[in-house]
Design a protein around this motif. Sequence first.
Motif, PDB file in Angstrom:
ATOM      1  N   ILE A  77       6.144   1.676  -2.010  1.00  0.00           N
ATOM      2  CA  ILE A  77       5.592   0.401  -1.537  1.00  0.00           C
ATOM      3  C   ILE A  77       4.061   0.440  -1.553  1.00  0.00           C
ATOM      4  CG2 ILE A  77       7.579  -0.071  -0.041  1.00  0.00           C
ATOM      5  CD1 ILE A  77       5.656   0.624   2.351  1.00  0.00           C
ATOM      6  N   ILE A  78       3.469  -0.726  -1.421  1.00  0.00           N
ATOM      7  CA  ILE A  78       2.019  -0.786  -1.210  1.00  0.00           C
ATOM      8  C   ILE A  78       1.788  -0.477   0.268  1.00  0.00           C
ATOM      9  CG2 ILE A  78       0.003  -2.316  -1.175  1.00  0.00           C
ATOM     10  CD1 ILE A  78       1.197  -3.780  -3.581  1.00  0.00           C
ATOM     11  N   TYR A  79       0.926   0.496   0.541  1.00  0.00           N
ATOM     12  CA  TYR A  79       0.732   0.899   1.924  1.00  0.00           C
ATOM     13  C   TYR A  79      -0.009  -0.182   2.721  1.00  0.00           C
ATOM     14  CZ  TYR A  79       2.828   5.325   1.228  1.00  0.00           C
ATOM     15  OH  TYR A  79       3.765   6.285   0.979  1.00  0.00           O
ATOM     16  N   GLY A 106       9.936  -4.960  -1.843  1.00  0.00           N
ATOM     17  CA  GLY A 106       9.687  -6.282  -1.229  1.00  0.00           C
ATOM     18  C   GLY A 106       8.688  -6.223  -0.087  1.00  0.00           C
ATOM     19  N   ALA A 107       8.067  -5.045   0.113  1.00  0.00           N
ATOM     20  CA  ALA A 107       7.128  -4.900   1.237  1.00  0.00           C
ATOM     21  C   ALA A 107       5.926  -5.835   1.070  1.00  0.00           C
ATOM     22  CB  ALA A 107       6.659  -3.445   1.334  1.00  0.00           C
ATOM     23  N   PHE A 108       5.334  -5.833  -0.127  1.00  0.00           N
ATOM     24  CA  PHE A 108       4.161  -6.683  -0.335  1.00  0.00           C
ATOM     25  C   PHE A 108       4.553  -8.163  -0.316  1.00  0.00           C
ATOM     26  CE2 PHE A 108       0.598  -8.407  -2.974  1.00  0.00           C
ATOM     27  CZ  PHE A 108      -0.397  -8.159  -2.048  1.00  0.00           C
ATOM     28  N   TYR A 125       8.330 -11.436 -10.157  1.00  0.00           N
ATOM     29  CA  TYR A 125       9.011 -10.979 -11.377  1.00  0.00           C
ATOM     30  C   TYR A 125       9.406  -9.523 -11.215  1.00  0.00           C
ATOM     31  CZ  TYR A 125       8.581 -14.751 -14.761  1.00  0.00           C
ATOM     32  OH  TYR A 125       8.736 -15.929 -15.451  1.00  0.00           O
ATOM     33  N   GLU A 126      10.674  -9.235 -11.513  1.00  0.00           N
ATOM     34  CA  GLU A 126      11.173  -7.870 -11.368  1.00  0.00           C
ATOM     35  C   GLU A 126      12.115  -7.572 -12.533  1.00  0.00           C
ATOM     36  OE1 GLU A 126      10.700  -5.077  -9.371  1.00  0.00           O
ATOM     37  OE2 GLU A 126      12.202  -4.267 -10.737  1.00  0.00           O
ATOM     38  N   ILE A 127      11.937  -6.393 -13.121  1.00  0.00           N
ATOM     39  CA  ILE A 127      12.749  -6.042 -14.298  1.00  0.00           C
ATOM     40  C   ILE A 127      14.143  -5.549 -13.901  1.00  0.00           C
ATOM     41  CG2 ILE A 127      12.054  -3.607 -14.574  1.00  0.00           C
ATOM     42  CD1 ILE A 127      11.614  -4.289 -17.588  1.00  0.00           C
ATOM     43  N   ASP A 130      18.891  -4.511  -9.519  1.00  0.00           N
ATOM     44  CA  ASP A 130      19.212  -3.871  -8.234  1.00  0.00           C
ATOM     45  C   ASP A 130      18.021  -3.952  -7.272  1.00  0.00           C
ATOM     46  OD1 ASP A 130      17.851  -2.121  -9.950  1.00  0.00           O
ATOM     47  OD2 ASP A 130      18.743  -0.326  -9.097  1.00  0.00           O
ATOM     48  N   PHE A 131      16.793  -3.811  -7.798  1.00  0.00           N
ATOM     49  CA  PHE A 131      15.620  -3.932  -6.927  1.00  0.00           C
ATOM     50  C   PHE A 131      15.461  -5.370  -6.442  1.00  0.00           C
ATOM     51  CE2 PHE A 131      12.910  -0.007  -8.307  1.00  0.00           C
ATOM     52  CZ  PHE A 131      13.795   0.798  -7.621  1.00  0.00           C
ATOM     53  N   ALA A 132      15.752  -6.315  -7.329  1.00  0.00           N
ATOM     54  CA  ALA A 132      15.631  -7.729  -6.941  1.00  0.00           C
ATOM     55  C   ALA A 132      16.585  -8.021  -5.778  1.00  0.00           C
ATOM     56  CB  ALA A 132      15.943  -8.623  -8.130  1.00  0.00           C
ATOM     57  N   GLY A 154      13.069 -10.235 -15.112  1.00  0.00           N
ATOM     58  CA  GLY A 154      12.484 -10.256 -16.454  1.00  0.00           C
ATOM     59  C   GLY A 154      11.441  -9.178 -16.610  1.00  0.00           C
ATOM     60  N   ASN A 155      11.086  -8.947 -17.867  1.00  0.00           N
ATOM     61  CA  ASN A 155      10.045  -7.985 -18.193  1.00  0.00           C
ATOM     62  C   ASN A 155       8.721  -8.742 -18.297  1.00  0.00           C
ATOM     63  OD1 ASN A 155       8.307  -6.165 -19.269  1.00  0.00           O
ATOM     64  ND2 ASN A 155       9.600  -5.598 -21.019  1.00  0.00           N
ATOM     65  N   ILE A 156       7.878  -8.573 -17.312  1.00  0.00           N
ATOM     66  CA  ILE A 156       6.633  -9.364 -17.271  1.00  0.00           C
ATOM     67  C   ILE A 156       5.673  -8.977 -18.403  1.00  0.00           C
ATOM     68  CG2 ILE A 156       5.319  -7.899 -15.666  1.00  0.00           C
ATOM     69  CD1 ILE A 156       4.692 -10.908 -14.393  1.00  0.00           C
ATOM     70  N   TYR A 157       5.888  -7.819 -19.018  1.00  0.00           N
ATOM     71  CA  TYR A 157       5.046  -7.440 -20.156  1.00  0.00           C
ATOM     72  C   TYR A 157       5.283  -8.387 -21.342  1.00  0.00           C
ATOM     73  CZ  TYR A 157       4.582  -2.942 -17.661  1.00  0.00           C
ATOM     74  OH  TYR A 157       4.352  -1.957 -16.727  1.00  0.00           O
ATOM     75  N   LEU A 169      -0.418  -7.495  -9.130  1.00  0.00           N
ATOM     76  CA  LEU A 169       0.331  -6.607 -10.021  1.00  0.00           C
ATOM     77  C   LEU A 169       0.477  -5.213  -9.410  1.00  0.00           C
ATOM     78  CD1 LEU A 169      -1.525  -7.609 -13.328  1.00  0.00           C
ATOM     79  CD2 LEU A 169       0.679  -8.492 -12.490  1.00  0.00           C
ATOM     80  N   ASP A 170       1.717  -4.757  -9.327  1.00  0.00           N
ATOM     81  CA  ASP A 170       1.999  -3.382  -8.901  1.00  0.00           C
ATOM     82  C   ASP A 170       3.032  -2.851  -9.887  1.00  0.00           C
ATOM     83  OD1 ASP A 170       2.436  -1.003  -7.630  1.00  0.00           O
ATOM     84  OD2 ASP A 170       3.395  -1.846  -5.846  1.00  0.00           O
ATOM     85  N   LEU A 171       2.529  -2.424 -11.037  1.00  0.00           N
ATOM     86  CA  LEU A 171       3.358  -2.082 -12.199  1.00  0.00           C
ATOM     87  C   LEU A 171       2.822  -0.807 -12.842  1.00  0.00           C
ATOM     88  CD1 LEU A 171       3.160  -5.601 -13.861  1.00  0.00           C
ATOM     89  CD2 LEU A 171       5.307  -4.536 -13.117  1.00  0.00           C
TER      90      LEU A 171
HETATM   91  C1  LIG Z   1       5.947   0.312  -7.184  1.00  0.00           C
HETATM   92  S1  LIG Z   1       7.199  -0.898  -7.288  1.00  0.00           S
HETATM   93  C2  LIG Z   1       6.538  -2.319  -6.473  1.00  0.00           C
HETATM   94  C3  LIG Z   1       6.526  -2.167  -4.961  1.00  0.00           C
HETATM   95  C4  LIG Z   1       6.174  -3.419  -4.207  1.00  0.00           C
HETATM   96  N1  LIG Z   1       4.825  -3.864  -4.515  1.00  0.00           N
HETATM   97  C5  LIG Z   1       6.327  -3.213  -2.704  1.00  0.00           C
HETATM   98  O1  LIG Z   1       5.306  -3.190  -1.976  1.00  0.00           O
HETATM   99  O2  LIG Z   1       7.473  -3.062  -2.233  1.00  0.00           O
HETATM  100  C6  LIG Z   1       7.076  -1.359  -9.006  1.00  0.00           C
HETATM  101  C7  LIG Z   1       8.167  -2.326  -9.413  1.00  0.00           C
HETATM  102  O3  LIG Z   1       7.838  -2.864 -10.701  1.00  0.00           O
HETATM  103  C8  LIG Z   1       9.033  -3.021 -11.435  1.00  0.00           C
HETATM  104  N2  LIG Z   1       8.680  -3.097 -12.862  1.00  0.00           N
HETATM  105  C9  LIG Z   1       8.292  -2.068 -13.661  1.00  0.00           C
HETATM  106  N3  LIG Z   1       8.025  -2.530 -14.907  1.00  0.00           N
HETATM  107  C10 LIG Z   1       8.229  -3.875 -14.874  1.00  0.00           C
HETATM  108  C11 LIG Z   1       8.116  -4.906 -15.864  1.00  0.00           C
HETATM  109  N4  LIG Z   1       7.751  -4.620 -17.101  1.00  0.00           N
HETATM  110  N5  LIG Z   1       8.403  -6.192 -15.498  1.00  0.00           N
HETATM  111  C12 LIG Z   1       8.783  -6.473 -14.221  1.00  0.00           C
HETATM  112  N6  LIG Z   1       8.925  -5.524 -13.241  1.00  0.00           N
HETATM  113  C13 LIG Z   1       8.649  -4.243 -13.570  1.00  0.00           C
HETATM  114  C14 LIG Z   1       9.840  -1.795 -11.044  1.00  0.00           C
HETATM  115  O4  LIG Z   1      11.213  -1.964 -11.333  1.00  0.00           O
HETATM  116  C15 LIG Z   1       9.540  -1.700  -9.549  1.00  0.00           C
HETATM  117  O5  LIG Z   1      10.475  -2.457  -8.814  1.00  0.00           O
END
Ligand SMILES: C[S@@+](CC[C@H](N)C(=O)[O-])C[C@H]1O[C@@H](n2cnc3c(N)ncnc32)[C@H](O)[C@@H]1O
Length: 255
Positions: A77-79, A106-108, A125-127, A130-132, A154-157, A169-171
């Motif tokens: 998570i983001i601290y 989902g913390a942020f 956006y989440e790839i 299961d995380f979604a 989806g893949n945000i890239y 962005l946290d990717l």
């Molecule tokens: C470090 S976590 C994010 C944590 C979040 N910010 C929090 O505070 O809980 C990174 C997330 O980005 C997702 N991710 C990685 N590559 C991605 C992409 N290309 N498109 C969308 N999501 C992606 C990962 O599956 C993961 O769930």
Amino acid sequence: MLKYGDKVILTDHKKNKHTVTLKEGGKFSTNYGYIEHDKIIEAGNGGIVLSSKNIKYTVLKPTYIDYVMHIKRNAQIIYPKDTAAMLMEGDVYPGLEILESGIGQGAFSIALLRALAGKGHLVSYEIREDFAEQSARFIKEFLGDVDNHTIRIGNIYEGFEGVYDRVFLDLPEPWHVLKYLKDGLRDGGIVVAYIPTVLQLKTFVDTLKELNYFADIESFELIKRPWKVDGLSVRPEMWIYNHSAFICRARKMQS
Ligand SMILES: C[S@@+](CC[C@H](N)C(=O)[O-])C[C@H]1O[C@@H](n2cnc3c(N)ncnc32)[C@H](O)[C@@H]1O
């Protein structure tokens, strides 16, 4: 008033914290005996309850920090210290249209939704499906139902739908998203990225500069230095959690 279904944090004399969800007929068991959930409800938020072995526990409703720091995590998570700075750097206030990726735990998202206070919209956006799903449950448990949040798989890239005021962005490779901000981030809008390593930070900033429609680029890290304050022993704690990530912020210019 506490009620069944509420979460509370019980803290003992050694500062061990336990998250308990209150249930009818429930019992919290520890090495120091047990505590009936009804006794915790009777003590109330900010009260003290005694275990069956006469050990005192403080009873407190969890804050955001308690909630996000005391869960079993599947994603990093983001601290909270960084979350606070990212909300400020991103100038988040009610009414904005915000994009974030990925959602992870989902913390942020919770922090963004609280700052929006029900006005505006958050798209995450989440790839990974299961995380979604798990993050949606995690957010609902803390905030209840929110009607200004959409999770897109989806893949945000490969791009995203919509135009936003803010992008967070946290990717692993956040620079791949920057080319889509030409049309996907409003002029004057802000992008903020959470970036764990120096090489990722360099690539991100180089890409911002190459694209030529970003200004006011700033990168920094925040170090939280806890202190022990106990009688005459007043000094920094011996241990320190030294690095979480760098934060990079930039403004989108007309292009
Ligand atoms: C470090 S976590 C994010 C944590 C979040 N910010 C929090 O505070 O809980 C990174 C997330 O980005 C997702 N991710 C990685 N590559 C991605 C992409 N290309 N498109 C969308 N999501 C992606 C990962 O599956 C993961 O769930």
